[in-house]
Design a protein around this motif. Structure first.
Motif, mmCIF file in Angstrom:
data_model
loop_
_atom_site.group_PDB
_atom_site.id
_atom_site.type_symbol
_atom_site.label_atom_id
_atom_site.label_comp_id
_atom_site.label_asym_id
_atom_site.label_seq_id
_atom_site.Cartn_x
_atom_site.Cartn_y
_atom_site.Cartn_z
ATOM 1 N N VAL A 139 43.416 -19.940 32.060
ATOM 2 C CA VAL A 139 42.548 -19.667 30.925
ATOM 3 C C VAL A 139 42.185 -18.188 30.941
ATOM 4 O O VAL A 139 41.685 -17.672 31.931
ATOM 5 N N ILE A 140 42.463 -17.513 29.843
ATOM 6 C CA ILE A 140 42.155 -16.090 29.738
ATOM 7 C C ILE A 140 41.103 -15.940 28.657
ATOM 8 O O ILE A 140 41.349 -16.235 27.497
ATOM 9 N N LEU A 141 39.946 -15.500 29.025
ATOM 10 C CA LEU A 141 38.860 -15.304 28.082
ATOM 11 C C LEU A 141 38.979 -13.932 27.436
ATOM 12 O O LEU A 141 39.648 -13.045 27.956
ATOM 13 N N SER A 142 38.286 -13.749 26.314
ATOM 14 C CA SER A 142 38.339 -12.459 25.648
ATOM 15 C C SER A 142 37.779 -11.351 26.538
ATOM 16 O O SER A 142 38.137 -10.202 26.396
ATOM 17 N N TYR B 14 40.770 -6.917 29.005
ATOM 18 C CA TYR B 14 40.937 -5.641 29.689
ATOM 19 C C TYR B 14 41.897 -5.789 30.865
ATOM 20 O O TYR B 14 42.692 -4.885 31.135
ATOM 21 N N VAL B 15 41.859 -6.938 31.537
ATOM 22 C CA VAL B 15 42.785 -7.198 32.644
ATOM 23 C C VAL B 15 44.221 -7.241 32.111
ATOM 24 O O VAL B 15 45.130 -6.657 32.703
ATOM 25 N N LEU B 16 44.414 -7.928 30.989
ATOM 26 C CA LEU B 16 45.743 -7.970 30.372
ATOM 27 C C LEU B 16 46.198 -6.571 29.971
ATOM 28 O O LEU B 16 47.360 -6.216 30.128
ATOM 29 N N TYR B 17 45.280 -5.815 29.419
ATOM 30 C CA TYR B 17 45.560 -4.437 29.015
ATOM 31 C C TYR B 17 46.084 -3.646 30.211
ATOM 32 O O TYR B 17 47.119 -2.982 30.131
ATOM 33 N N GLN B 18 45.384 -3.741 31.331
ATOM 34 C CA GLN B 18 45.794 -3.006 32.532
ATOM 35 C C GLN B 18 47.128 -3.513 33.077
ATOM 36 O O GLN B 18 47.957 -2.721 33.521
ATOM 37 N N GLN B 19 47.345 -4.818 33.032
ATOM 38 C CA GLN B 19 48.580 -5.398 33.565
ATOM 39 C C GLN B 19 49.808 -4.957 32.768
ATOM 40 O O GLN B 19 50.880 -4.760 33.332
ATOM 41 N N GLN C 160 45.673 -0.197 19.441
ATOM 42 C CA GLN C 160 45.560 -0.947 18.190
ATOM 43 C C GLN C 160 45.986 -2.406 18.366
ATOM 44 O O GLN C 160 45.389 -3.311 17.782
ATOM 45 N N THR C 161 47.018 -2.622 19.182
ATOM 46 C CA THR C 161 47.487 -3.983 19.443
ATOM 47 C C THR C 161 46.402 -4.808 20.119
ATOM 48 O O THR C 161 46.089 -5.923 19.689
ATOM 49 N N PHE C 162 45.804 -4.258 21.175
ATOM 50 C CA PHE C 162 44.769 -5.001 21.895
ATOM 51 C C PHE C 162 43.490 -5.123 21.080
ATOM 52 O O PHE C 162 42.793 -6.135 21.164
ATOM 53 N N LEU C 163 43.188 -4.125 20.279
ATOM 54 C CA LEU C 163 42.041 -4.223 19.378
ATOM 55 C C LEU C 163 42.261 -5.368 18.381
ATOM 56 O O LEU C 163 41.335 -6.128 18.086
ATOM 57 N N GLY C 164 43.495 -5.511 17.924
ATOM 58 C CA GLY C 164 43.839 -6.614 17.027
ATOM 59 C C GLY C 164 43.613 -7.966 17.692
ATOM 60 O O GLY C 164 43.123 -8.907 17.063
#
Length: 193
Positions: free
Chosen positions: A9-12, A16-21, A46-50
């Protein structure tokens, strides 16, 4: 309690963890697609902001890496399309496009247009009379196939066949004369003037 493994489960908050990975890999993909580093970083953000704005629930996504990569590539494509749409020309190109042609250029263009008109007229005159009539009624008088059939006593199918045959023959003759197919459009507007 069951021993089955639950999907991660990945919460919003964990975005940031996904962003770094995935950041370094996405930079690589963006640079490989020919974008500059600044634009690549902007598109990643922009992708992660979306994802945040849409409230993307990564727990329901079976392959998170593929989802992120696909979203990023779509963002790159959208950015490219926007850049192409609003691509600016240099001022030199702009000023040349709006400058007045010289008298010599006007004369050469006029002469070339007359030569083209003569060649196309010869090709048109070489068509069977029925094809000439149908083409004339269609392109000069602007009649529909039904109206041409009424005026010429031909069936609608005959009108269509003669029109098709006439244009086909004209294109074949134009190819022999090394004329462009776009010249046929010019011909259709000029021949009867």
């Amino acid at each position: 309690m069951s021993n089955e493994t639950q999907p991660e489960v990945i919460l919003s908050d964990d975005i940031y963890v996904l962003y770094q990975q995935h950041y370094n890999y996405l930079v690589f993909v963006g640079l490989k697609n020919g974008m500059d580093l600044c634009a690549v970083k902007d598109n990643i953000n922009q992708t992660f902001l979306g994802f945040l704005e849409k409230g993307t629930d990564f727990s329901k996504i079976s392959n998170v890496k593929s989802y992120i990569l696909t979203s990023f590539r779509r963002k790159l494509i959208d950015t490219y399309r926007i850049e192409q749409k609003y691509k600016m020309e240099s001022l030199d190109d702009f000023s040349d496009a709006w400058s007045e042609p010289s008298v010599e250029e006007l004369m050469l263009n006029s002469q070339a247009l007359e030569e083209l008109k003569e060649k196309l007229s010869r090709i048109y005159e070489g068509l069977p009379r029925r094809c000439q009539t149908v083409i004339f009624l269609k392109y000069y008088e602007g009649l529909s196939n039904e109206e041409i059939a009424e005026r010429s006593s031909l069936t609608i199918r005959s009108v269509y066949n003669n029109l098709f045959e006439g244009i086909k023959r004209m294109r074949e003759e134009m190819a022999k004369e090394n004329l462009s197919p776009k010249d046929l459009n010019i011909f259709m507007t000029l021949i009867f003037v």
